[in-house]
Write a protein that holds these residues in place. Structure first.
Motif, PDB file in Angstrom:
ATOM      1  N   GLY A 362       0.807  -1.209   0.000  1.00 52.43           N
ATOM      2  CA  GLY A 362       0.000   0.000   0.000  1.00 52.43           C
ATOM      3  C   GLY A 362       0.839   1.256   0.000  1.00 52.43           C
ATOM      4  N   LEU A 363       0.238   2.341   0.512  1.00 51.04           N
ATOM      5  CA  LEU A 363       0.831   3.662   0.370  1.00 51.04           C
ATOM      6  C   LEU A 363       0.512   4.523   1.580  1.00 51.04           C
ATOM      7  CD1 LEU A 363       2.209   5.781  -1.538  1.00 51.04           C
ATOM      8  CD2 LEU A 363      -0.093   6.303  -2.382  1.00 51.04           C
ATOM      9  N   GLN A 364       1.512   5.266   2.044  1.00 47.39           N
ATOM     10  CA  GLN A 364       1.338   6.303   3.050  1.00 47.39           C
ATOM     11  C   GLN A 364       1.517   7.667   2.377  1.00 47.39           C
ATOM     12  OE1 GLN A 364       4.367   4.998   6.015  1.00 47.39           O
ATOM     13  NE2 GLN A 364       2.700   5.059   7.493  1.00 47.39           N
ATOM     14  N   VAL A 365       0.524   8.535   2.541  1.00 45.11           N
ATOM     15  CA  VAL A 365       0.588   9.878   1.967  1.00 45.11           C
ATOM     16  C   VAL A 365       0.335  10.887   3.083  1.00 45.11           C
ATOM     17  CG1 VAL A 365      -0.330  11.465   0.239  1.00 45.11           C
ATOM     18  CG2 VAL A 365      -0.303   9.009  -0.227  1.00 45.11           C
ATOM     19  N   ALA A 366       1.291  11.797   3.307  1.00 43.08           N
ATOM     20  CA  ALA A 366       1.160  12.776   4.377  1.00 43.08           C
ATOM     21  C   ALA A 366       1.731  14.117   3.945  1.00 43.08           C
ATOM     22  CB  ALA A 366       1.872  12.296   5.640  1.00 43.08           C
ATOM     23  N   GLY A 367       1.101  15.183   4.450  1.00 45.23           N
ATOM     24  CA  GLY A 367       1.648  16.505   4.178  1.00 45.23           C
ATOM     25  C   GLY A 367       2.932  16.766   4.924  1.00 45.23           C
ATOM     26  N   ALA A 375       8.227  -1.240   5.443  1.00 47.39           N
ATOM     27  CA  ALA A 375       7.275  -1.043   4.339  1.00 47.39           C
ATOM     28  C   ALA A 375       7.818  -1.742   3.101  1.00 47.39           C
ATOM     29  CB  ALA A 375       7.059   0.440   4.082  1.00 47.39           C
ATOM     30  N   THR A 376       8.044  -3.048   3.219  1.00 48.04           N
ATOM     31  CA  THR A 376       8.739  -3.809   2.190  1.00 48.04           C
ATOM     32  C   THR A 376       8.058  -3.698   0.824  1.00 48.04           C
ATOM     33  OG1 THR A 376       9.435  -5.372   3.889  1.00 48.04           O
ATOM     34  CG2 THR A 376       9.657  -6.073   1.608  1.00 48.04           C
ATOM     35  N   HIS A 377       6.742  -3.852   0.804  1.00 47.83           N
ATOM     36  CA  HIS A 377       6.005  -3.800  -0.459  1.00 47.83           C
ATOM     37  C   HIS A 377       5.113  -2.564  -0.522  1.00 47.83           C
ATOM     38  CE1 HIS A 377       7.410  -7.818  -1.398  1.00 47.83           C
ATOM     39  NE2 HIS A 377       7.006  -8.230  -0.214  1.00 47.83           N
ATOM     40  N   GLY A 378       5.537  -1.519   0.130  1.00 49.97           N
ATOM     41  CA  GLY A 378       4.757  -0.296   0.143  1.00 49.97           C
ATOM     42  C   GLY A 378       5.610   0.914  -0.181  1.00 49.97           C
ATOM     43  N   ALA A 379       4.943   2.051  -0.337  1.00 49.14           N
ATOM     44  CA  ALA A 379       5.631   3.298  -0.664  1.00 49.14           C
ATOM     45  C   ALA A 379       5.205   4.387   0.305  1.00 49.14           C
ATOM     46  CB  ALA A 379       5.326   3.720  -2.092  1.00 49.14           C
ATOM     47  N   GLN A 380       6.083   5.367   0.479  1.00 51.30           N
ATOM     48  CA  GLN A 380       5.823   6.511   1.346  1.00 51.30           C
ATOM     49  C   GLN A 380       5.966   7.793   0.527  1.00 51.30           C
ATOM     50  OE1 GLN A 380       8.893   5.627   4.350  1.00 51.30           O
ATOM     51  NE2 GLN A 380       7.262   5.288   5.839  1.00 51.30           N
ATOM     52  N   LEU A 381       4.951   8.665   0.627  1.00 52.59           N
ATOM     53  CA  LEU A 381       4.953   9.936  -0.082  1.00 52.59           C
ATOM     54  C   LEU A 381       4.626  11.032   0.919  1.00 52.59           C
ATOM     55  CD1 LEU A 381       4.973  11.678  -2.658  1.00 52.59           C
ATOM     56  CD2 LEU A 381       2.571  11.066  -2.990  1.00 52.59           C
ATOM     57  N   ALA A 382       5.583  11.968   1.146  1.00 56.99           N
ATOM     58  CA  ALA A 382       5.401  12.994   2.166  1.00 56.99           C
ATOM     59  C   ALA A 382       5.923  14.333   1.686  1.00 56.99           C
ATOM     60  CB  ALA A 382       6.119  12.604   3.453  1.00 56.99           C
ATOM     61  N   GLY A 383       5.279  15.386   2.174  1.00 50.22           N
ATOM     62  CA  GLY A 383       5.765  16.717   1.866  1.00 50.22           C
ATOM     63  C   GLY A 383       7.043  17.053   2.598  1.00 50.22           C
ATOM     64  N   GLY A 390      12.919  -0.189   8.831  1.00 47.70           N
ATOM     65  CA  GLY A 390      13.296  -1.444   8.192  1.00 47.70           C
ATOM     66  C   GLY A 390      13.354  -1.259   6.687  1.00 47.70           C
ATOM     67  N   GLU A 391      12.825  -2.225   5.943  1.00 52.72           N
ATOM     68  CA  GLU A 391      12.808  -2.157   4.488  1.00 52.72           C
ATOM     69  C   GLU A 391      11.628  -1.320   4.016  1.00 52.72           C
ATOM     70  OE1 GLU A 391      12.963  -5.927   2.626  1.00 52.72           O
ATOM     71  OE2 GLU A 391      14.747  -6.598   3.701  1.00 52.72           O
ATOM     72  N   VAL A 392      11.770  -0.754   2.831  1.00 54.45           N
ATOM     73  CA  VAL A 392      10.690   0.028   2.230  1.00 54.45           C
ATOM     74  C   VAL A 392      10.763  -0.147   0.721  1.00 54.45           C
ATOM     75  CG1 VAL A 392      12.055   2.141   2.062  1.00 54.45           C
ATOM     76  CG2 VAL A 392       9.570   2.298   2.186  1.00 54.45           C
ATOM     77  N   GLY A 393       9.601  -0.050   0.053  1.00 57.00           N
ATOM     78  CA  GLY A 393       9.589  -0.152  -1.392  1.00 57.00           C
ATOM     79  C   GLY A 393      10.206   1.074  -2.034  1.00 57.00           C
ATOM     80  N   SER A 394       9.507   2.225  -1.910  1.00 52.44           N
ATOM     81  CA  SER A 394      10.010   3.490  -2.449  1.00 52.44           C
ATOM     82  C   SER A 394       9.642   4.617  -1.506  1.00 52.44           C
ATOM     83  CB  SER A 394       9.421   3.768  -3.834  1.00 52.44           C
ATOM     84  OG  SER A 394       9.864   2.825  -4.783  1.00 52.44           O
TER      85      SER A 394
END
Length: 580
Positions: A362-367, A375-383, A390-394
């Motif tokens: 999945g995805l985390q989106v935060a300002g 977040a091995t198979h997930g992504a993080q998008l932040a302002g 640990g591990e993260v996708g992107s």
């Protein structure tokens, strides 16, 4: 069954007559059961047949039960010593009685759809002086005192609840007293008692005949986590949004919960499920200000906040914050922040921050900031910032990305990781990546020191230098990105895209900037030294424009000082390998 039903019917009539004669103040039959499993088990109450074990370990006995009876166990790792040797005779009978023989009477057993939960419950409790008032239409007020069987002293802070309708719940006082106001009870009411380190107890009450009932049946469940730090009652946010009484009830009832179609609350204490709301999973939950429930299996809306003791499966919206003690599966959105103590399979969106233990996918989106342990198979998008311990996708952020291992792309001003192959930023610090320090001079007589830092593939370029013979510009700084194409023992090949900003001798900004694409072949002279000669294609803005000149020039080598120019060039230098 017909004989049993006739007996119950006749017995109710006798109790009803006794009540009218006021020979008893109770007006009902009370059966008190000290239960190893309260919640309707099939495996625990099933018959098993096992051989004799001599010198076997608890682990080996559990393995036999798993193979022959398809029984799986769940327990705190510090609770049992699986390597302890036991000697137990052959057995045929109920599984729950066999477990008591194997582990001892100080343990309690509860059953879920897939596991049997083992807890430590060395103490016993009982109920005395039961009283019941059924004078009100379709209501029953049941009260009594809870005491310790061994010491005969009152037991405080015991959770007492109606297990028939799940509409009433209370904690006992210092004197062990409780009172339940049950609306629309069935003819038979089951009162359950739970407290940490005590074996669960159940009271079965046969009410007088004039009491009507709704005929509703409730589906129950059990949520188990082996890590107590990932529970609402032990978290900072959970303590902020809940009362001490609710937290005590959570400890007493553990992971027990019941399903309900809907609930409406003004605050956590003012709910259609009353004090029992923290143990109810709802398909639809509407919290005007805020609510505290066991979980969501559908949709939840909160004016200010939503707090779920266990999991959220579905869609959840809050004006300020959502706090979930279990897993988040679906879509979660909050005006300020989302907090999850376990796993995310879906999307978190928040104005300020998101926090979760593990992003399964999945995805985390935060300002502002996203935080996750993994977040091995997930992504993080932040302002602002992304953090994964640990591990993260992107990771994509406006400021800083921090992670242990990145499987995909890191894009930010600053990227920090233990391992990341594709960091893209102004500055990268990858512990297991590559770092080179170089000194070179290009066709414009610009001599500069450069730091190249990044991962196995992508890296950043930062450089600062001085012009040896230019009257209009004196200093320059470069920033860009590069990629390793070949990394051999004798030869290396990279490609870079960089932008240079100019300053005059007084360090004032000069608008005549330049951007270059270059290919950097390098020859290894040793383990830590390379020499390189890098051809480049550059777009350079004029530093000394002249009137009546064309806007753009193309040149094979070097820039035209009077016009903006696309030109060829090159850089030669020496490079020191700080890491490879």
């Amino acid at each position: 069954m017909p004989r049993y039903s006739s007996f119950i019917r006749n017995f109710k009539i006798i109790i009803y007559i006794i009540r009218k004669a006021k020979l008893f103040g109770i007006g009902a039959l009370m059966v008190c059961l000290s239960c190893s499993a309260v919640y309707g088990q099939s495996k625990l109450s099933g018959n098993i047949q096992l051989p004799k074990f001599e010198g076997a370990t608890v682990r080996e006995v559990f393995d036999v039960l798993k193979q022959k009876q398809a029984v799986l166990f769940s327990y705190n790792s510090n609770l049992l010593d699986l390597d302890k040797e036991v000697n137990i005779d052959s057995y045929q009978g109920l599984l729950t009685h066999y477990l008591e023989r194997l582990l001892g009477e100080k343990y309690s057993f509860k059953e879920t759809n897939s596991h049997i939960i083992i807890t430590y419950a060395p103490q016993r409790m009982d109920v005395s002086a039961i009283d019941m008032d059924t004078t009100k239409n379709n209501r029953a007020v049941i009260s009594g005192y809870v005491k310790d069987i061994r010491t005969n002293k009152p037991v405080s802070l015991v959770t007492v609840y109606d297990r028939t309708t799940f509409q009433a719940s209370a904690l006992t006082s210092k004197k062990g007293y409780f009172e339940l106001d049950i609306k629309n009870p069935n003819n038979t009411v089951v009162i359950a008692l739970s407290k940490e380190y005590y074996r669960d107890t159940m009271l079965m009450l046969l009410l007088p005949l004039e009491i009507s009932h709704t005929g509703k049946e409730h589906k129950t469940g059990y949520y188990h986590t082996s890590d107590s730090s990932k529970m609402i009652s032990n978290s900072v946010f959970g303590r902020f949004f809940t009362s001490s009484g609710q937290r005590i009830q959570n400890i007493n009832l553990g992971g027990f919960f019941v399903y309900s179609p809907f609930q409406i609350s003004m605050t956590p204490g003012l709910s259609t499920h009353a004090f029992f709301n923290s143990q109810v999973v709802n398909k639809f939950s509407l919290n005007i200000i805020g609510g505290y429930t066991a979980g969501v299996a559908g949709t939840e809306l909160g004016g200010i906040f939503n707090v779920n003791q266990f999991s959220m499966h579905g869609v959840q919206f809050a004006g300020v914050s959502n706090v979930v003690g279990g897993d988040v599966k679906g879509f979660q959105a909050a005006g300020v922040g989302n907090v999850g103590l376990n796993k995310l399979s879906g999307v978190q969106v928040a104005g300020a921050w998101n926090s979760i233990d593990t992003v399964v996918w999945g995805l985390q989106v935060a300002g502002g900031i996203n935080m996750a342990n993994s977040a091995t198979h997930g992504a993080q998008l932040a302002g602002g910032m992304n953090i994964s311990r640990g591990e993260v996708g992107s990771q994509l952020a406006g400021g800083i990305n921090i992670a242990k291992k990145v499987r995909g792309v890191q894009l930010s001003v600053i990227n920090i990781a233990d391992s990341s192959d594709y960091p893209i930023g102004v500055f990268n610090w990858i512990r297991k990546g590559s770092r080179q320090l170089s000194l070179g001079i290009d066709e414009s007589s610009f001599i500069a020191a450069s730091l190249r830092s990044g991962g196995r593939v992508m890296y950043s370029v930062l450089a600062a230098g001085i012009y040896l013979n230019d009257e209009n510009v004196k200093y320059g700084i470069e920033a860009g990105v590069g990629a390793h194409l070949v990394r051999g023992k004798r030869f290396a090949l990279s490609t870079e895209l960089v932008h240079r900003t100019h300053f005059d001798k007084d360090l004032k900004y000069n608008e005549a900037n330049r951007s270059s694409f270059r290919i950097v072949p390098a020859v290894n002279l040793g383990r830590y030294i390379q020499v390189y000669a890098a051809p480049s294609l550059t777009y350079a803005e004029t530093v000394h424009p002249e009137p009546r000149t064309r806007a753009l020039a193309w040149r094979f080598w070097g820039a035209d000082r009077a016009r903006n120019t696309f030109h060829g060039g090159g850089t030669v230098g020496v490079q020191f390998l700080l890491s490879r």
